[in-house]
Scaffold this motif. Structure first.
Motif, PDB file in Angstrom:
ATOM      1  N   LEU A 143      -3.963  -7.463 -10.893  1.00  0.00           N
ATOM      2  CA  LEU A 143      -2.848  -8.107 -10.205  1.00  0.00           C
ATOM      3  C   LEU A 143      -1.846  -8.687 -11.203  1.00  0.00           C
ATOM      4  O   LEU A 143      -0.626  -8.487 -11.076  1.00  0.00           O
ATOM      5  CB  LEU A 143      -3.384  -9.210  -9.287  1.00  0.00           C
ATOM      6  N   THR A 144      -2.320  -9.386 -12.223  1.00  0.00           N
ATOM      7  CA  THR A 144      -1.413  -9.999 -13.182  1.00  0.00           C
ATOM      8  C   THR A 144      -0.727  -8.956 -14.056  1.00  0.00           C
ATOM      9  O   THR A 144       0.451  -9.107 -14.400  1.00  0.00           O
ATOM     10  CB  THR A 144      -2.170 -11.001 -14.072  1.00  0.00           C
ATOM     11  N   THR A 145      -1.437  -7.887 -14.418  1.00  0.00           N
ATOM     12  CA  THR A 145      -0.811  -6.829 -15.209  1.00  0.00           C
ATOM     13  C   THR A 145       0.325  -6.168 -14.440  1.00  0.00           C
ATOM     14  O   THR A 145       1.410  -5.911 -14.990  1.00  0.00           O
ATOM     15  CB  THR A 145      -1.855  -5.766 -15.615  1.00  0.00           C
ATOM     16  N   LEU A 146       0.112  -5.901 -13.161  1.00  0.00           N
ATOM     17  CA  LEU A 146       1.155  -5.306 -12.339  1.00  0.00           C
ATOM     18  C   LEU A 146       2.333  -6.258 -12.168  1.00  0.00           C
ATOM     19  O   LEU A 146       3.494  -5.831 -12.181  1.00  0.00           O
ATOM     20  CB  LEU A 146       0.587  -4.918 -10.975  1.00  0.00           C
ATOM     21  N   ALA A 147       2.052  -7.546 -11.992  1.00  0.00           N
ATOM     22  CA  ALA A 147       3.131  -8.517 -11.842  1.00  0.00           C
ATOM     23  C   ALA A 147       3.987  -8.582 -13.104  1.00  0.00           C
ATOM     24  O   ALA A 147       5.229  -8.633 -13.043  1.00  0.00           O
ATOM     25  CB  ALA A 147       2.548  -9.895 -11.527  1.00  0.00           C
ATOM     26  N   GLN A 148       3.358  -8.569 -14.264  1.00  0.00           N
ATOM     27  CA  GLN A 148       4.102  -8.589 -15.520  1.00  0.00           C
ATOM     28  C   GLN A 148       4.918  -7.322 -15.701  1.00  0.00           C
ATOM     29  O   GLN A 148       6.047  -7.359 -16.187  1.00  0.00           O
ATOM     30  CB  GLN A 148       3.136  -8.779 -16.688  1.00  0.00           C
ATOM     31  N   TYR A 190       0.287  -5.161  -1.780  1.00  0.00           N
ATOM     32  CA  TYR A 190       0.830  -3.833  -2.002  1.00  0.00           C
ATOM     33  C   TYR A 190       1.719  -3.848  -3.249  1.00  0.00           C
ATOM     34  O   TYR A 190       2.407  -4.843  -3.527  1.00  0.00           O
ATOM     35  CB  TYR A 190       1.674  -3.372  -0.806  1.00  0.00           C
ATOM     36  N   LEU A 191       1.708  -2.745  -3.979  1.00  0.00           N
ATOM     37  CA  LEU A 191       2.642  -2.531  -5.085  1.00  0.00           C
ATOM     38  C   LEU A 191       3.689  -1.531  -4.629  1.00  0.00           C
ATOM     39  O   LEU A 191       3.357  -0.408  -4.243  1.00  0.00           O
ATOM     40  CB  LEU A 191       1.915  -1.994  -6.317  1.00  0.00           C
ATOM     41  N   PHE A 204       1.494   1.137  -2.798  1.00  0.00           N
ATOM     42  CA  PHE A 204       0.090   1.327  -3.127  1.00  0.00           C
ATOM     43  C   PHE A 204      -0.684   0.067  -2.758  1.00  0.00           C
ATOM     44  O   PHE A 204      -0.246  -1.050  -3.092  1.00  0.00           O
ATOM     45  CB  PHE A 204      -0.100   1.598  -4.626  1.00  0.00           C
ATOM     46  N   ARG A 205      -1.825   0.219  -2.099  1.00  0.00           N
ATOM     47  CA  ARG A 205      -2.721  -0.914  -1.868  1.00  0.00           C
ATOM     48  C   ARG A 205      -3.301  -1.343  -3.217  1.00  0.00           C
ATOM     49  O   ARG A 205      -3.928  -0.542  -3.925  1.00  0.00           O
ATOM     50  CB  ARG A 205      -3.850  -0.503  -0.931  1.00  0.00           C
ATOM     51  N   VAL A 206      -3.112  -2.612  -3.581  1.00  0.00           N
ATOM     52  CA  VAL A 206      -3.537  -3.074  -4.897  1.00  0.00           C
ATOM     53  C   VAL A 206      -5.057  -3.042  -5.037  1.00  0.00           C
ATOM     54  O   VAL A 206      -5.581  -2.801  -6.130  1.00  0.00           O
ATOM     55  CB  VAL A 206      -2.984  -4.490  -5.172  1.00  0.00           C
ATOM     56  N   ASP A 207      -5.790  -3.265  -3.939  1.00  0.00           N
ATOM     57  CA  ASP A 207      -7.249  -3.229  -4.037  1.00  0.00           C
ATOM     58  C   ASP A 207      -7.782  -1.821  -4.283  1.00  0.00           C
ATOM     59  O   ASP A 207      -8.974  -1.659  -4.570  1.00  0.00           O
ATOM     60  CB  ASP A 207      -7.881  -3.813  -2.770  1.00  0.00           C
ATOM     61  N   ARG A 208      -6.923  -0.805  -4.195  1.00  0.00           N
ATOM     62  CA  ARG A 208      -7.327   0.567  -4.486  1.00  0.00           C
ATOM     63  C   ARG A 208      -6.791   1.047  -5.835  1.00  0.00           C
ATOM     64  O   ARG A 208      -6.901   2.225  -6.162  1.00  0.00           O
ATOM     65  CB  ARG A 208      -6.850   1.500  -3.365  1.00  0.00           C
ATOM     66  N   ILE A 209      -6.203   0.148  -6.598  1.00  0.00           N
ATOM     67  CA  ILE A 209      -5.675   0.469  -7.921  1.00  0.00           C
ATOM     68  C   ILE A 209      -6.684   0.038  -8.976  1.00  0.00           C
ATOM     69  O   ILE A 209      -7.272  -1.042  -8.880  1.00  0.00           O
ATOM     70  CB  ILE A 209      -4.329  -0.237  -8.167  1.00  0.00           C
ATOM     71  N   SER A 210      -6.866   0.865  -9.982  1.00  0.00           N
ATOM     72  CA  SER A 210      -7.743   0.519 -11.101  1.00  0.00           C
ATOM     73  C   SER A 210      -7.176   1.120 -12.378  1.00  0.00           C
ATOM     74  O   SER A 210      -6.277   1.957 -12.348  1.00  0.00           O
ATOM     75  CB  SER A 210      -9.176   1.031 -10.846  1.00  0.00           C
ATOM     76  N   PRO A 227      16.126  -2.506   2.544  1.00  0.00           N
ATOM     77  CA  PRO A 227      16.754  -3.803   2.262  1.00  0.00           C
ATOM     78  C   PRO A 227      15.990  -4.620   1.227  1.00  0.00           C
ATOM     79  O   PRO A 227      16.599  -5.321   0.418  1.00  0.00           O
ATOM     80  CB  PRO A 227      16.759  -4.496   3.635  1.00  0.00           C
ATOM     81  N   ASP A 228      14.667  -4.556   1.252  1.00  0.00           N
ATOM     82  CA  ASP A 228      13.848  -5.259   0.272  1.00  0.00           C
ATOM     83  C   ASP A 228      12.463  -4.628   0.272  1.00  0.00           C
ATOM     84  O   ASP A 228      12.166  -3.719   1.057  1.00  0.00           O
ATOM     85  CB  ASP A 228      13.763  -6.768   0.570  1.00  0.00           C
ATOM     86  N   ALA A 229      11.607  -5.113  -0.636  1.00  0.00           N
ATOM     87  CA  ALA A 229      10.276  -4.522  -0.783  1.00  0.00           C
ATOM     88  C   ALA A 229       9.411  -4.729   0.455  1.00  0.00           C
ATOM     89  O   ALA A 229       8.616  -3.860   0.825  1.00  0.00           O
ATOM     90  CB  ALA A 229       9.582  -5.105  -2.017  1.00  0.00           C
ATOM     91  N   VAL A 230       9.549  -5.875   1.117  1.00  0.00           N
ATOM     92  CA  VAL A 230       8.759  -6.138   2.324  1.00  0.00           C
ATOM     93  C   VAL A 230       9.113  -5.137   3.417  1.00  0.00           C
ATOM     94  O   VAL A 230       8.236  -4.564   4.079  1.00  0.00           O
ATOM     95  CB  VAL A 230       8.972  -7.581   2.808  1.00  0.00           C
ATOM     96  N   ALA A 231      10.424  -4.915   3.622  1.00  0.00           N
ATOM     97  CA  ALA A 231      10.851  -3.952   4.640  1.00  0.00           C
ATOM     98  C   ALA A 231      10.351  -2.549   4.314  1.00  0.00           C
ATOM     99  O   ALA A 231       9.990  -1.784   5.211  1.00  0.00           O
ATOM    100  CB  ALA A 231      12.373  -3.967   4.760  1.00  0.00           C
ATOM    101  N   PHE A 232      10.305  -2.207   3.035  1.00  0.00           N
ATOM    102  CA  PHE A 232       9.824  -0.886   2.635  1.00  0.00           C
ATOM    103  C   PHE A 232       8.348  -0.711   2.993  1.00  0.00           C
ATOM    104  O   PHE A 232       7.948   0.327   3.533  1.00  0.00           O
ATOM    105  CB  PHE A 232      10.023  -0.701   1.131  1.00  0.00           C
ATOM    106  N   VAL A 233       7.531  -1.721   2.709  1.00  0.00           N
ATOM    107  CA  VAL A 233       6.107  -1.632   3.016  1.00  0.00           C
ATOM    108  C   VAL A 233       5.884  -1.604   4.521  1.00  0.00           C
ATOM    109  O   VAL A 233       5.069  -0.830   5.028  1.00  0.00           O
ATOM    110  CB  VAL A 233       5.337  -2.804   2.370  1.00  0.00           C
TER     111      VAL A 233
END
Length: 347
Positions: A143-148, A190-191, A204-210, A227-233
Motif C-alpha cells: 500500500l505505501t509503495t503504491l502511494a509513493q 483500488y489502484l 486494480f484491487r490492491v489486495d490482489r496486487i503483489s 471526472p476523478d479516480a473515485v468516479a472511474f472506479v
C-alpha cells in the motif's frame, strides 16, 4: 511573514512533497524566486539537505537521511494525525494495528504540551470495536509503495491476480503501470493506473496486487477519462459482468434510492414522474438489492431478474413470521397493510 516564520513554513512545505517546482513553491510562500533561493540557502546552512534542480521541471526537494527535521504541524494537522492513526488500528492493512498505536504514541511525545493534550484526548477518549472482519487484508508495504509511486509519478511493475469467475481460473499476470491514485470504496482499496501493455486505464484491487517493483523513473501524468479516480472506479464496478442484472421500478425519489445503494448501483429518475425512479444494479448475490429495497421502504416493481421476485417473496414471509400483524379494530384499515402481491403488480 518574518524570515524565521517563512523558513519554518518553507521547511514544512518541503516535508509534504518529494519535489516542489520553484515557481509553485515561491507562490505558496508569496515571495519572489530570488527570496526563495536565499531561504533555501539558509536551510542548507542549518544542515538541511535541500536539493535544487534546473530546467523546465526545476525545483526543490528535501533529501532523506541525515538529521531528522522538526515535525511542523498546525493544530488541525495534529488532530488529523491522531484520528488517522486511531482509525488505522481498525483498518484492513496487515500489521498496521499495533504499529499505528506505537506511531501515535511517538508522535504525541514529540508535540508541545498544548497539542499533546489535544491528541491525547482523541487517543484516550475514543473506543472502537476492533479490526474489520471479512474485509480483504492488505499488505502495508504494498500500500505505501503504491502511494509513493502515485505521488512521485513513478511507473511500477506488479503481479496481479484477478478474481476467478465461473469456470475461469485466476492466473497471476505481470503488469507495467503508471499509478494515478488510490481509492477506498467500502472495505476495499483500488489502484487507478494506466496499463502500459494494454494501453488503457485500469483499476486494480490492491489486495490482489503483489511483488510491486519500483523503477526509479518518472512519467508524465496522463489525463484520466473520468471526472476523478473515485468516479472511474465506480463506473468500472457498475460495468463489471455479474450474475444478475437488477432493474427495479421504485416509488421513491432518485436521490433517496441513490443514497441507499451508494456506489454499487444507480437510480435513474423516470421521465415525468418526479417521485419514481429505476434502480439498476449488477450483483452476484440477490441479498444486496433486497437489503437496499428494504432500506428505501417504498413500493416497487421488480422488472428483472425473476429470481429477485422469489428472493423478495421469501424475505417477506420470513419478516411476516417474525412480526405478525396485530389485529386491527373493526372497520379500520392500516395504511401500511399492503398485500405481498402488490410488490409485483404496483404500477
Amino acid at each position: 511573514m518574518s524570515t524565521s516564520s517563512r523558513m519554518l513554513r518553507l521547511l514544512s512545505l518541503l516535508q509534504t512533497h518529494r519535489h516542489w517546482p520553484g515557481p509553485e513553491l515561491a507562490a505558496r510562500l508569496e515571495v519572489s524566486p530570488r527570496t526563495l533561493r536565499r531561504d533555501v540557502e539558509r536551510l542548507r546552512e542549518l544542515g538541511y539537505a535541500v536539493e535544487a534542480t534546473r530546467g523546465v521541471d526545476g525545483g526543490y526537494q528535501l533529501q532523506p537521511g541525515g538529521a531528522l527535521p522538526p515535525l511542523l504541524l498546525e493544530d488541525e494537522e495534529a488532530v488529523a494525525i491522531a484520528i488517522g492513526l486511531r482509525q488505522a488500528t481498525t483498518g484492513s492493512a496487515a500489521g498496521l494495528a499495533e504499529t499505528s498505536v506505537q506511531a501515535l504514541t511517538k508522535v504525541i511525545a514529540l508535540m508541545p504540551p498544548r497539542l499533546r493534550r489535544r491528541m491525547e484526548a482523541v487517543r484516550t477518549q475514543t473506543e472502537s470495536p476492533g479490526p474489520w472482519s471479512g474485509a480483504p487484508v492488505l499488505d502495508a508495504g504494498t500500500l505505501t509503495t503504491l502511494a509513493q509511486a502515485c505521488r512521485d509519478e513513478e511507473p511500477v511493475g506488479l503481479t496481479y491476480t484477478p478474481a476467478a469467475r465461473g469456470d475461469r481460473t485466476s492466473e497471476p499476470s505481470q503488469r507495467r503501470v503508471e499509478p494515478h491514485r488510490l481509492v477506498t470504496l467500502g472495505r476495499r482499496w483500488y489502484l487507478v493506473a494506466y496499463d502500459r501493455d494494454r494501453q488503457d486505464w485500469r483499476s486494480f484491487r490492491v489486495d490482489r496486487i503483489s511483488e510491486v517493483r519500483t523503477t526509479g523513473q518518472r512519467f508524465r501524468r496522463r489525463e484520466l477519462p473520468a471526472p476523478d479516480a473515485v468516479a472511474f472506479v465506480e463506473a468500472g464496478i457498475r460495468g463489471m459482468p455479474h450474475r444478475y442484472a437488477v432493474r427495479v421500478r421504485v416509488a421513491a425519489l432518485a436521490a433517496d434510492v441513490a443514497a441507499a445503494v451508494g456506489q454499487w448501483g444507480r437510480a435513474v429518475p423516470l421521465e415525468g414522474q418526479s417521485a419514481s425512479c429505476v434502480l439498476e444494479m449488477g450483483v452476484d448475490d440477490l441479498a444486496w438489492p433486497v437489503t437496499v429495497l428494504a432500506q428505501v421502504g417504498a413500493d416497487f416493481v421488480v422488472e428483472s431478474p425473476p429470481e429477485l421476485r422469489d428472493a423478495v417473496a421469501r424475505t417477506a414471509r420470513v419478516f411476516a413470521r417474525a412480526a405478525p400483524p396485530s389485529r386491527p379494530a373493526a372497520g379500520h384499515v392500516e395504511d401500511d397493510d399492503v398485500p405481498l402481491s402488490r410488490i409485483e403488480t404496483m404500477e
